[in-house]
Design a protein around this motif. Structure first.
Motif, PDB file in Angstrom:
ATOM      1  N   VAL A 268       0.943  -1.104  -0.260  1.00 32.80           N
ATOM      2  CA  VAL A 268      -0.090  -0.096  -0.057  1.00 32.80           C
ATOM      3  C   VAL A 268       0.792   1.282  -0.007  1.00 32.80           C
ATOM      4  O   VAL A 268       2.142   1.234   0.220  1.00 32.80           O
ATOM      5  CB  VAL A 268      -0.976   0.081   1.179  1.00 32.80           C
ATOM      6  N   ASP A 269       0.401   2.336  -0.104  1.00 33.45           N
ATOM      7  CA  ASP A 269       0.972   3.678  -0.105  1.00 33.45           C
ATOM      8  C   ASP A 269       1.650   3.992   1.127  1.00 33.45           C
ATOM      9  O   ASP A 269       1.282   3.337   2.010  1.00 33.45           O
ATOM     10  CB  ASP A 269       0.206   4.760  -0.568  1.00 33.45           C
ATOM     11  N   ALA A 270       2.772   4.729   0.740  1.00 32.07           N
ATOM     12  CA  ALA A 270       3.560   5.151   1.972  1.00 32.07           C
ATOM     13  C   ALA A 270       2.783   5.922   3.349  1.00 32.07           C
ATOM     14  O   ALA A 270       3.111   5.827   4.513  1.00 32.07           O
ATOM     15  CB  ALA A 270       4.930   5.913   1.578  1.00 32.07           C
ATOM     16  N   ASP A 271       1.893   6.538   2.917  1.00 27.63           N
ATOM     17  CA  ASP A 271       1.036   7.293   3.946  1.00 27.63           C
ATOM     18  C   ASP A 271       0.266   6.620   5.071  1.00 27.63           C
ATOM     19  O   ASP A 271      -0.227   6.896   5.975  1.00 27.63           O
ATOM     20  CB  ASP A 271       0.322   8.506   3.332  1.00 27.63           C
ATOM     21  N   LYS A 298       7.022   2.534  -0.665  1.00 30.17           N
ATOM     22  CA  LYS A 298       5.651   1.962  -0.240  1.00 30.17           C
ATOM     23  C   LYS A 298       5.768   1.345   1.278  1.00 30.17           C
ATOM     24  O   LYS A 298       6.671   1.365   1.945  1.00 30.17           O
ATOM     25  CB  LYS A 298       5.107   0.966  -1.314  1.00 30.17           C
ATOM     26  N   ASP A 341      -6.840  -0.063  -2.011  1.00 27.84           N
ATOM     27  CA  ASP A 341      -5.638   0.527  -1.679  1.00 27.84           C
ATOM     28  C   ASP A 341      -4.561  -0.257  -2.141  1.00 27.84           C
ATOM     29  O   ASP A 341      -3.297   0.216  -2.140  1.00 27.84           O
ATOM     30  CB  ASP A 341      -5.680   1.036  -0.114  1.00 27.84           C
ATOM     31  N   ARG A 343      -1.789  -1.792  -4.068  1.00 25.32           N
ATOM     32  CA  ARG A 343      -0.902  -1.597  -5.363  1.00 25.32           C
ATOM     33  C   ARG A 343      -0.373  -2.759  -5.948  1.00 25.32           C
ATOM     34  O   ARG A 343      -0.210  -2.967  -6.965  1.00 25.32           O
ATOM     35  CB  ARG A 343       0.215  -0.558  -5.190  1.00 25.32           C
ATOM     36  N   ALA A 438      11.845   6.118  -1.746  1.00 26.53           N
ATOM     37  CA  ALA A 438      11.605   5.613  -3.122  1.00 26.53           C
ATOM     38  C   ALA A 438      12.860   5.214  -3.919  1.00 26.53           C
ATOM     39  O   ALA A 438      13.716   5.708  -3.700  1.00 26.53           O
ATOM     40  CB  ALA A 438      10.992   6.715  -3.905  1.00 26.53           C
ATOM     41  N   ASP A 463       8.772   6.829 -11.413  1.00 25.40           N
ATOM     42  CA  ASP A 463       9.359   7.201 -10.253  1.00 25.40           C
ATOM     43  C   ASP A 463      10.504   6.215 -10.203  1.00 25.40           C
ATOM     44  O   ASP A 463      10.387   5.096  -9.913  1.00 25.40           O
ATOM     45  CB  ASP A 463       8.629   7.454  -9.033  1.00 25.40           C
ATOM     46  N   LEU A 495       5.658  -2.964  -6.339  1.00 27.17           N
ATOM     47  CA  LEU A 495       5.353  -1.857  -5.701  1.00 27.17           C
ATOM     48  C   LEU A 495       4.209  -1.315  -6.398  1.00 27.17           C
ATOM     49  O   LEU A 495       3.228  -0.865  -5.721  1.00 27.17           O
ATOM     50  CB  LEU A 495       6.458  -0.882  -5.921  1.00 27.17           C
ATOM     51  N   ASP A 496       3.793  -1.402  -7.523  1.00 26.80           N
ATOM     52  CA  ASP A 496       2.464  -1.011  -8.126  1.00 26.80           C
ATOM     53  C   ASP A 496       2.532  -1.571  -9.592  1.00 26.80           C
ATOM     54  O   ASP A 496       2.871  -1.288 -10.422  1.00 26.80           O
ATOM     55  CB  ASP A 496       2.841   0.433  -8.369  1.00 26.80           C
TER      56      ASP A 496
END
Ligand code: FAD
Length: 539
Positions: A268-271, A298, A341, A343, A438, A463, A495-496
């Motif tokens: 999932v995303d880093a946030d 991530k 959510d 990825r 990243a 990225d 990662l995605d």
């Protein structure tokens, strides 16, 4: 201006040259089958001791379990709880060695265990202080008992309701597939010949003893015959296939050695987990361990432990495994990740070693530890399996000691890889950017400036992935397909998966420009759908 020393050119990995070398020299001290952590470790250790070595990998380096780890370089807090002190001590020693020899790919990481009951802080704290004591000088930082405010400051994404405090301890993390390719390149620099996309199909025997093998170039279809004084079967969860051949050659039937167990990870995303610390839940609702680890920009959530006897090359997750990871993450993260959510989803198979009922029936057996096993079959095939990424180097030393005991190779002193810097070792001796950040050129360590010399150095495909990196992967890192590039040189597929799928056609074009005839785009697009599709079924 001070003159600068030009950087040494990294070795090329042109397929035609590698195949020509294989055709030229057909006799080796050691032939290793399997290019995961275990086989690559053996190849590097043997080459560093001056043996002639060939390694053949059926698919790509780290295509099996070795690209699908939780990415921890760890002593194994779990084994400590089981009282397996010697195992923890060995892994802690190996953790230090790996972090020292490849700081661009393996680094220290602080972990926090959140506590929702007051007794958990001293309880886990005492265990982790013991972990520190076992590490001794190899410790990466002291364990700290944290109050509620300090816990929230370090892992702001943790579920605050009911939080009493936490314990912070240190372990390591790494980029597993890039480390595998780096081991391959370091072994090559020590004189080994390594080929990926080269399955071993048959073992050859002379006077009842294994004397070589037949392997096939998966690109050209051409078969090659190799002679070797010692053949090492390092094929992970698939070791029983070659073991069966070895037993059949002696008119015996091999007892299965491995029980594969599946582990699923969701990204999932880093946030979801800001703060740069990993989160460890030592005891989930059903008694398992759950990690949330910041990795390459991530967060990796996992894992599970589900018997998987079919040992597929691309195992799929069960819905209940995804539900388990999302459900437990929702209990411990302030913002609950949903299926939409996710990825990427990847599944790895642990090569768990079954207890051997009557080892004598299969030949001389040497159980090195509860974690990994080295064993000779009746025809002399040496099999190594089990263990973990962190201890690959110690496993390699055990394999070479076993081969010398069995008089398959000369005895040469161990320790050749103790302080052997891996390819890309940064000039400063340490990394400047965390593995949690990243991806980017920093993952190439001392070789990062060399990317600049390649076409497309400033053309960014995603990225942290430039066109030059794709060319570098083909020219210097053995990449032969879109999947090799996007799954294991870059980790974008992990990662995605949707982004990786979208990039597949452009990467295929670059591979064609680099002289790769069949970049395998269709197969990659299907795989990207598999990594991407499952989590969204529930949305
Ligand atoms: C879910 C999960 C999480 C994990 N997390 C961690 C962790 O955080 N830290 C840690 O230290 N360890 C971890 N591990 C353990 C670690 O990943 C494995 O122990 C390690 O990768 C095993 O490496 P291997 O080389 O033995 O097997 P593999 O990596 O599977 O390699 C075997 C190779 O043999 C090849 N092969 C098979 N048949 C043939 C043939 N006939 N000819 C040529 N090649 C062949 C395959 O293609 C494959 O590449 C984890 C494992 C799993 C599954």
């Amino acid at each position: 201006m001070m003159p600068t020393t030009p950087l040494p050119s990294p070795a090329r990995t042109d397929r035609a040259d590698l195949v020509a070398q294989l055709a030229r020299n057909r006799t080796y001290d050691i032939a290793v089958v399997g290019g995961g952590a275990t086989g690559l470790g053996v190849a590097l250790d043997a080459a560093a001791r001056g043996f002639s070595v060939v390694l053949l990998e059926a698919n790509d380096f780290a295509k099996g379990s070795s690209s699908r780890a939780t990415k921890l370089v760890h002593g194994g807090v779990r084994y400590l709880a089981q009282g397996n002190i010697s195992l923890v001590r060995e892994a802690l020693h190996e953790r230090t060695t790996l972090l020292a020899n490849a700081p661009h790919l393996a680094q220290p990481l602080p972990f926090v265990m959140p506590a929702y009951r007051l007794w958990e802080v001293p309880f886990y704290g005492i265990g982790l202080k013991l972990y520190d004591a076992l590490a001794g000088k190899a410790g990466l930082g002291a364990t700290e008992l944290l109050g509620r405010a300090a816990t929230l400051a370090r892992i702001p994404g943790v579920q605050a309701q009911g939080l009493k405090g936490g314990v912070q301890y240190w372990d390591g993390q790494f980029d597993d597939a890039r480390l595998a390719v780096t081991l391959a390149r370091t072994a090559a620099a020590q004189g080994a010949l390594l080929l990926n996309h080269f399955p071993v199909e048959t073992l050859l025997y002379q006077d009842g003893r294994v004397s070589g093998l037949v392997c096939r170039d998966a690109e050209s279809g051409q078969s090659h015959t190799i002679s070797a004084g010692c053949v090492v079967n390092a094929t992970g969860v698939w070791v029983d296939t070659l073991r069966a051949q070895d037993s059949a050659a002696a008119g015996q039937t091999a007892q299965a050695l491995v029980s594969p167990s599946q582990g699923v990870h969701l990204v999932v995303d880093a946030d979801f987990l800001p703060g740069g610390h990993a989160l460890l839940v030592p005891h989930t609702a059903d008694g398992r361990v759950l990690f949330a680890v910041p990795w390459l920009g991530k967060v990796v959530l996992g894992t599970t432990d589900t018997p998987r006897p079919d040992a597929s090359a691309e195992p799929k997750p069960f819905q209940e495994e995804i539900d388990f990871i999302l459900g437990e993450s929702a209990r411990y993260l302030r913002r609950a990740p949903r299926a939409s959510d996710v990825r990427s989803t990847w599944v790895g198979l642990r090569p768990l070693v079954r207890p051997q009922a009557s080892p004598g029936a299969a030949g001389a057996t040497k159980k090195i530890s509860r974690e990994h096993t080295v064993l000779s079959g009746p025809g002399g095939l040496v099999t190594v399996t089990g263990g973990k990424w962190t201890t690959y180097r110690a496993m390699a030393e055990d394999v070479l000691a076993h081969c010398a005991d069995e008089k398959l190779i000369a005895r040469r002193p161990a320790g050749a890889t103790n302080v052997l810097r891996l390819v890309g070792f940064p000039e400063a001796g340490r990394a400047t950017v965390s593995i949690g950040a990243a991806p980017g050129a920093h993952l190439y360590g001392s070789e990062a400036p060399l990317l600049q010399a390649l076409p497309g150095a400033d053309t960014w495909l995603a990225d942290g992935l430039s066109e030059a990196m794709v060319r570098y992967a083909v020219r210097h890192e053995y990449a032969r397909t879109v999947e090799d590039v996007l799954a294991r040189r870059s980790r974008l597929l992990f990662l995605d998966a949707a982004a990786a799928g979208a990039l597949g056609p452009r990467v295929a074009e670059i591979l064609l420009e680099e002289g790769v005839a069949t970049p395998g785009l269709d197969g990659f697009l299907a795989l990207a759908r598999q990594f991407d599709a499952t989590p969204h079924t529930g949305t």
